[in-house]
Design an enzyme around this catalytic site. Structure first.
Site, mmCIF file in Angstrom:
data_model
loop_
_atom_site.group_PDB
_atom_site.id
_atom_site.type_symbol
_atom_site.label_atom_id
_atom_site.label_comp_id
_atom_site.label_asym_id
_atom_site.label_seq_id
_atom_site.Cartn_x
_atom_site.Cartn_y
_atom_site.Cartn_z
ATOM 1 N N ARG A 1 69.283 57.320 11.323
ATOM 2 C CA ARG A 1 70.201 57.917 11.941
ATOM 3 C C ARG A 1 70.089 59.510 11.604
ATOM 4 O O ARG A 1 70.642 60.258 12.505
ATOM 5 C CB ARG A 1 71.526 57.458 11.075
ATOM 6 C CG ARG A 1 71.991 56.023 11.896
ATOM 7 C CD ARG A 1 73.377 55.985 11.350
ATOM 8 N NE ARG A 1 73.395 54.976 9.846
ATOM 9 C CZ ARG A 1 73.426 53.709 9.566
ATOM 10 N NH1 ARG A 1 73.584 52.896 10.697
ATOM 11 N NH2 ARG A 1 73.602 53.368 8.329
ATOM 12 N N ASP B 1 79.932 48.578 22.152
ATOM 13 C CA ASP B 1 79.857 47.580 21.431
ATOM 14 C C ASP B 1 80.671 46.200 21.973
ATOM 15 O O ASP B 1 81.504 46.862 22.801
ATOM 16 C CB ASP B 1 80.128 47.815 19.802
ATOM 17 C CG ASP B 1 79.651 46.745 18.951
ATOM 18 O OD1 ASP B 1 78.388 47.169 18.496
ATOM 19 O OD2 ASP B 1 80.057 45.729 18.644
ATOM 20 N N SER B 2 80.529 45.364 21.632
ATOM 21 C CA SER B 2 81.301 44.237 22.082
ATOM 22 C C SER B 2 82.362 43.755 21.207
ATOM 23 O O SER B 2 83.059 43.015 21.541
ATOM 24 C CB SER B 2 80.421 42.941 22.448
ATOM 25 O OG SER B 2 79.757 42.235 21.186
ATOM 26 N N ASP C 1 69.938 49.369 19.037
ATOM 27 C CA ASP C 1 70.053 48.905 17.653
ATOM 28 C C ASP C 1 70.672 47.575 17.558
ATOM 29 O O ASP C 1 71.646 47.368 17.377
ATOM 30 C CB ASP C 1 70.436 49.683 16.559
ATOM 31 C CG ASP C 1 70.220 49.133 15.117
ATOM 32 O OD1 ASP C 1 69.337 48.105 15.269
ATOM 33 O OD2 ASP C 1 70.905 49.430 14.192
ATOM 34 N N CYS D 1 66.079 44.215 14.126
ATOM 35 C CA CYS D 1 66.154 43.465 12.520
ATOM 36 C C CYS D 1 65.914 42.104 12.461
ATOM 37 O O CYS D 1 66.277 41.799 11.234
ATOM 38 C CB CYS D 1 67.772 43.775 12.167
ATOM 39 S SG CYS D 1 68.903 42.875 13.198
#
Length: 394
Positions: free
Chosen positions: A211, A249-250, A298, A338
């Site tokens: 970040r 984002d969801s 990400d 990830c």
């Protein structure tokens, strides 16, 4: 007389264990009747087929990783004093790395405490326990945490899917204090996290350095942050003066925290938070010919188990292709994974193929993983799960 039951490895097995790795797999263990009778999480001594002691730890006959060592010596008592030494060492290392107590305090095998992860948020700690052995050692572990850190709040997030493989129930509860929304300080930015119902521990410290790197390049730029969660990359970019930030984002609750964080940092006017499926929104943006100077993707793990490798790899390739089409000429693209079940070379291959299929030329300018508060056991390089690739696109 031995303090713990003894488990013997099969002949010619346990090479990695002898070399210093903390794991032994079920097919390496001599399954005697006495061994089969041990309960999941039983504390054991481990010896080679020649009787040579290899250490002490815990055993689960129902797990693929049957043995996890906690110490290289036999007959070690895993009491509060044992965990105090481990936690003090982990704390001292983090305090040397970071100026404020916001970090991953314990990173499982990386801190020689397999089966437990602890994230610290100032005076609060979130503890994740993933194995039957560590579940049985919770009392001395929490006692040591109280002595070494003295947190006001300790939240047990025993709700990871991997617990089912260990025969454990899922739960979330406060061992001390209460689970609540909390402020997180990182790279000079004030974020908010939900320790009780947020994803994982409520925050992802692993992307801290990435970040900061992307923020260092974001001044005056337009930024698209996909899978933004509570705004980690987005707010870092806005704080340094990005011209425009769009975050996708969801999760409505995660976006609400991101919006609150944007207001707290005085950058709400620069940020637009959008609730959407990322693939669908990428397609819409592509059809609208919208582009951004910096695109960040990400996602959550696409490869949750080995059987998911091929479809997950295709998903990463598709994400890379769609994301690359949204990058402005001479812009930057960050792609992360990830998923520990996809190897770095395979992930890099899929990303490269996706970028190529977007008809973009790219230079890989940075390959990175998690921050220093996520140490990797030297004999378990595969446990370095996070992969972040940053490309400069023509």
């Amino acid at each position: 007389m031995a303090a713990h039951p003894t488990i013997r490895l099969k002949p010619k097995e346990g090479r990695r264990l002898r070399a210093g790795a903390p794991w032994a797999f079920s097919n390496e263990v001599e399954m005697s009747n006495a061994t089969k009778a041990l309960k999941p999480g039983a504390i054991v001594n481990v010896v080679g087929d020649d009787g040579h002691p290899l250490g002490s730890g815990y055993f689960n006959p129902n797990s693929l990783i049957a043995i996890r060592l906690l110490d290289a010596q036999p007959d070690v008592k895993f009491n509060t004093a044992f965990f105090e030494k481990k936690l003090a060492r982990a704390r001292d290392l983090r305090d040397a790395l970071y100026g404020k107590p916001y970090y991953r305090l314990v990173h499982a095998e990386g801190d020689y405490l397999p089966g437990v992860t602890i994230d610290r948020f100032g005076d609060a700690c979130v503890v994740q326990v993933t194995t039957a052995g560590m579940e049985g050692l919770l009392e001395p572990l929490l006692g040591a945490l109280d002595k070494i850190i003295s947190p006001s709040d300790v939240i047990l997030r025993a709700d990871t899917p991997s617990r089912a493989l260990e025969g454990l129930e899922s739960y979330v509860r406060a061992a001390k204090g209460e689970a609540s929304r909390i402020a997180v300080e990182e790279n000079g930015i004030r974020y908010f996290a939900d320790l009780g119902s947020g994803q994982k521990t409520g925050w992802y410290y692993d992307q801290r350095d990435n970040r900061a790197f992307m923020a260092s390049l974001a001044g005056g730029k337009s930024v698209l942050d996909a899978y933004c969660y509570t705004g980690g990359f987005a707010l870092a970019a806005a704080k340094v003066g990005a011209r425009e930030v769009v975050a996708l984002d969801s999760s409505a609750p995660a976006l609400a925290l991101a919006e609150e964080s944007a207001a707290a940092n005085g950058v709400a006017s620069l940020c637009k938070f959008v609730k959407a499926d990322v693939f669908e929104e990428f397609e819409r943006l592509g059809n609208a010919k919208e582009i951004f100077d910096i695109v960040i993707a990400d996602p959550p793990p696409f490869v949750k188990s080995r059987k998911d490798l091929e479809p997950g790899a295709k998903a990463y390739r598709k994400l890379a292709r769609m994301a690359a089409k949204l990058v402005a000429p001479n812009g930057l693209l960050l792609l992360a994974s990830c998923s520990h079940n996809i190897q770095p070379d395979r992930f890099a291959q899929e990303c490269a193929m996706g970028i190529q299929r977007a008809d973009r030329r790219a230079r890989l300018i940075r390959q990175a993983g998690a921050g220093a508060d996520h140490p990797v056991h030297p004999m378990l390089p595969e446990s370095a799960y996070l992969k972040a690739l940053i490309y400069a696109l023509d």
